[in-house]
Design an enzyme around this catalytic site. Structure first.
Site, PDB file in Angstrom:
ATOM      1  N   TYR A  47      15.180  -8.075   1.907  1.00 42.40           N
ATOM      2  CA  TYR A  47      13.876  -8.331   1.279  1.00 42.40           C
ATOM      3  C   TYR A  47      13.820  -9.776   0.780  1.00 42.40           C
ATOM      4  CZ  TYR A  47      10.286  -8.305  -2.396  1.00 42.40           C
ATOM      5  OH  TYR A  47       9.218  -8.619  -3.199  1.00 42.40           O
ATOM      6  N   THR A  83       9.152 -13.919  -4.822  1.00 42.98           N
ATOM      7  CA  THR A  83       9.908 -12.999  -5.681  1.00 42.98           C
ATOM      8  C   THR A  83      11.120 -13.645  -6.354  1.00 42.98           C
ATOM      9  OG1 THR A  83      11.250 -10.977  -5.588  1.00 42.98           O
ATOM     10  CG2 THR A  83      11.203 -12.284  -3.613  1.00 42.98           C
ATOM     11  N   ASP A  84      11.554 -13.036  -7.457  1.00 37.54           N
ATOM     12  CA  ASP A  84      12.804 -13.420  -8.122  1.00 37.54           C
ATOM     13  C   ASP A  84      14.022 -13.075  -7.257  1.00 37.54           C
ATOM     14  OD1 ASP A  84      12.064 -10.725  -8.465  1.00 37.54           O
ATOM     15  OD2 ASP A  84      13.296 -10.489 -10.264  1.00 37.54           O
ATOM     16  N   LYS A  95      11.495 -12.848   2.137  1.00 34.40           N
ATOM     17  CA  LYS A  95      10.533 -13.529   1.255  1.00 34.40           C
ATOM     18  C   LYS A  95      10.825 -15.031   1.199  1.00 34.40           C
ATOM     19  CE  LYS A  95       7.738 -11.925  -1.019  1.00 34.40           C
ATOM     20  NZ  LYS A  95       6.297 -11.604  -0.748  1.00 34.40           N
ATOM     21  N   GLY A 139      -3.512  -4.040  -3.542  1.00 30.78           N
ATOM     22  CA  GLY A 139      -2.170  -3.842  -4.111  1.00 30.78           C
ATOM     23  C   GLY A 139      -2.147  -3.992  -5.628  1.00 30.78           C
ATOM     24  N   GLN A 140      -0.970  -3.742  -6.189  1.00 32.53           N
ATOM     25  CA  GLN A 140      -0.768  -3.811  -7.641  1.00 32.53           C
ATOM     26  C   GLN A 140      -1.138  -5.204  -8.167  1.00 32.53           C
ATOM     27  OE1 GLN A 140       2.781  -2.182 -10.388  1.00 32.53           O
ATOM     28  NE2 GLN A 140       3.464  -3.481  -8.736  1.00 32.53           N
ATOM     29  N   ASP A 156      -0.265  -9.581  12.721  1.00 29.55           N
ATOM     30  CA  ASP A 156      -0.979  -9.864  13.971  1.00 29.55           C
ATOM     31  C   ASP A 156      -1.726 -11.195  13.809  1.00 29.55           C
ATOM     32  OD1 ASP A 156      -2.663 -10.054  16.104  1.00 29.55           O
ATOM     33  OD2 ASP A 156      -3.674  -8.130  15.767  1.00 29.55           O
TER      34      ASP A 156
END
Ligand code: NAP
Length: 285
Positions: A123, A99-100, A127, A7-8, A37
């Site tokens: 989202y 995350t923010d 999170k 990922g990024q 899983d």
């Protein structure tokens, strides 16, 4: 060990550990481990006996999470739990990326780690649930909240990032209409990755905000990207309502890095980070 290694952020974390030296780094792609899983996570992670696991995997498309809350919680909450349980089983330190968007944006100032989360969308809720499940399972876990990431070829989940989108549209000669009443902390994935390595090396635990210094609106970020790239297209500031979206977003999700700085760690200002990202992109081109 890095989960979500393609990922990024994950690819930057793999690179940062390798460049630091002293670590044998294993990066796991989605093809190698399926976070949703529990058997896949246990069978892949535990036999490798990692000392530290950094979980960068996530279902990151904010509007898609709104449409598919089951998937959002499977990946961002239960996936995080499965990785944390595997860490406990392996005796590994668990590092989790959040995350923010756990915040509601009602605060005028940048958010501190101890501010009360109150996510506005699925989202953010998924999170935040992930954060809770990780800390319940591994009380000494390190939870790193990043925000508005740009790096590499963009987020795999989103297929891009904001900086790349601005460059792409401007190069096509399109005039841009960019939201000016939402503030956030733009963050270079490479800088966040380097800070994660430093926090791990220092044995940090608890929640840390890991973002570039400063905050701005999406409009201000777009203007700076265009200036630095030498692209001249009209940019118009617009309110958030100009882009109706499924998920509500916080009006202010700027994060304070005072806690990080108290440990002697400081990420460069976001303007400097954008400049280095653009230089890296032109080197790549
Ligand atoms: N992007 C942002 O602006 C932003 C802002 C705040 C916080 N974050 C958080 O930062 C973290 C990294 O974001 P990013 O931008 O680097 O996202 P990304 O580029 O989409 O990377 C996510 C990685 O996780 C993998 N992955 C997805 N679902 C998985 C699953 N079920 N099992 C195993 N691996 C899975 C993806 O593999 P495939 O692509 O092959 O599926 C990918 O390698 C996430 O936790 C995200 O919530 C991101």
């Amino acid at each position: 060990m890095v989960v979500g290694a393609t990922g990024q952020l994950g690819s930057g974390v793999v690179r940062a550990f390798r460049e630091t030296g002293g670590y044998a780094v294993v990066g796991l792609s989605h093809g190698e481990v399926e976070c949703t899983d529990p058997a896949s996570v246990l069978e892949t992670l535990v036999p490798l006996r990692p000392r530290v696991v950094v979980n960068c995997a996530g279902f990151v498309r904010v509007d898609a999470c709104e449409e598919d809350p089951k998937r959002a919680f499977e990946v961002n909450a239960l996936g995080a739990l499965h990785v944390a349980r595997a860490c406990r089983e392996a005796g590994a330190r668990c590092v989790h990326v959040s995350t923010d968007y756990v915040f509601d944006g009602a605060k005028a100032e940048p958010y501190l780690e101890e501010d009360l989360p109150n996510p506005l969308n699925v989202y953010g809720a998924s999170k935040l649930a992930g954060e809770h499940l990780v800390v319940q399972t591994c009380p000494d876990a390190l939870v790193v909240r990043v925000a508005s990431l740009f790096g590499g070829l963009g987020s795999r989940g989103k297929g891009t990032n904001f900086v790349l989108t601005v460059l792409e549209r401007a190069r096509r000669g399109e005039a841009l209409r960019v939201v000016d009443d939402v503030r956030m902390s733009p963050t270079y994935a490479e800088d966040a990755a380097a800070a994660i390595v430093e926090l791990v090396a220092a044995g940090a635990s608890g929640v840390f905000h890991v973002v570039n210094k400063g905050a701005c609106s999406w409009y201000e970020l777009a203007v700076r990207v265009l200036e630095l790239a030498g692209l001249r297209v009209p940019v118009h500031p617009v309110p958030q309502e100009a882009y109706p979206a499924r998920a509500r977003r916080p009006r202010n999700s700027a994060l304070s890095t005072a806690k990080l700085e108290a440990r002697g760690l400081r990420l460069p200002p976001w303007e400097d980070a954008v400049q280095r990202y653009l230089a890296a992109l032109s080197g790549r081109a």
